[in-house]
Design a protein around this motif. Sequence first.
Motif, PDB file in Angstrom:
ATOM      1  N   ASP A  93       0.814  -1.217   0.000  1.00 47.93           N
ATOM      2  CA  ASP A  93       0.000   0.000   0.000  1.00 47.93           C
ATOM      3  C   ASP A  93       0.848   1.267   0.000  1.00 47.93           C
ATOM      4  N   SER A  94       1.930   1.264   0.754  1.00 49.65           N
ATOM      5  CA  SER A  94       2.763   2.466   0.829  1.00 49.65           C
ATOM      6  C   SER A  94       3.612   2.674  -0.421  1.00 49.65           C
ATOM      7  N   ARG A  95       3.712   1.667  -1.289  1.00 51.73           N
ATOM      8  CA  ARG A  95       4.545   1.776  -2.488  1.00 51.73           C
ATOM      9  C   ARG A  95       3.738   2.026  -3.761  1.00 51.73           C
ATOM     10  N   LEU A  96       2.418   2.074  -3.657  1.00 51.51           N
ATOM     11  CA  LEU A  96       1.584   2.296  -4.848  1.00 51.51           C
ATOM     12  C   LEU A  96       1.972   3.552  -5.607  1.00 51.51           C
ATOM     13  N   SER A 102       1.501  10.104 -12.439  1.00 56.34           N
ATOM     14  CA  SER A 102       0.791  11.314 -12.018  1.00 56.34           C
ATOM     15  C   SER A 102      -0.225  11.698 -13.092  1.00 56.34           C
ATOM     16  N   ARG A 103      -1.090  12.587 -12.743  1.00 50.95           N
ATOM     17  CA  ARG A 103      -2.099  13.058 -13.699  1.00 50.95           C
ATOM     18  C   ARG A 103      -1.553  14.190 -14.568  1.00 50.95           C
ATOM     19  N   VAL A 108      -1.183   8.091 -20.703  1.00 49.33           N
ATOM     20  CA  VAL A 108      -0.459   6.850 -20.961  1.00 49.33           C
ATOM     21  C   VAL A 108      -0.790   6.316 -22.356  1.00 49.33           C
ATOM     22  N   GLY A 109      -1.960   6.641 -22.872  1.00 49.46           N
ATOM     23  CA  GLY A 109      -2.362   6.203 -24.210  1.00 49.46           C
ATOM     24  C   GLY A 109      -1.450   6.705 -25.308  1.00 49.46           C
ATOM     25  N   SER A 110      -0.669   7.749 -25.024  1.00 51.62           N
ATOM     26  CA  SER A 110       0.252   8.273 -26.035  1.00 51.62           C
ATOM     27  C   SER A 110       1.369   7.280 -26.334  1.00 51.62           C
ATOM     28  N   ASP A 111       1.591   6.305 -25.431  1.00 50.29           N
ATOM     29  CA  ASP A 111       2.616   5.280 -25.654  1.00 50.29           C
ATOM     30  C   ASP A 111       2.143   4.158 -26.574  1.00 50.29           C
TER      31      ASP A 111
END
Length: 140
Positions: A93-96, A102-103, A108-111
Motif C-alpha cells: 500500500d505504501s509503495r503504490l 501522475s495526472r 499513458v495512451g500516447s505510448d
Amino acid sequence: TNFPEGIRYCVGATNSPFANDKAKEIFDKRGIMHIPESISSAGAILADSVEWYDIDLYQTVEPSLLYGWIRNISAAKASDLADHAEQKPHKVDSRLRNVVPSREGVPVGSDFPDWIDDNTIHTDTVIVGGGLAGTATAFS
C-alpha cells in the motif's frame, strides 16, 4: 482453516478482495503479495486513455493489439509494485505511488502507437491470386 497453502500473490480482479483490515493482515502474515485492482485491472482506463489521445487510432485498431498493450502495462506495473515493495506484502500500500503515474503530462495512451510498432512484425507480402485460397496461402 480452508485457506489454500502455497499462494504467493493475490491479484485483485474487482474491488478489494478483503472484507476488512484483519483479512488483509492474514494475507500479509502469510507473505502473500496483494496487487490491487488499480494496477491489475485498469483495462478500461487504459483503453479510455488511447481513445482520449487518438480517437482515430482507437476506432480503427485491431482489438487484440489494444488488449495486448493493456496486458503488457498491467503485468509490468504489477511486477514493478512487487519490486518496490521488496516482495513484502505489508509494504504494498505504501509503495503504490511509485508505480501509479501522475495526472500531469501526456496520457499513458500516447505510448500505444510506439508499443504497436515495437510489437508488430512487418513483412512485405504480395498476394497472388484472389479469394480465400490466395490469402490463406500468403499468410500460412
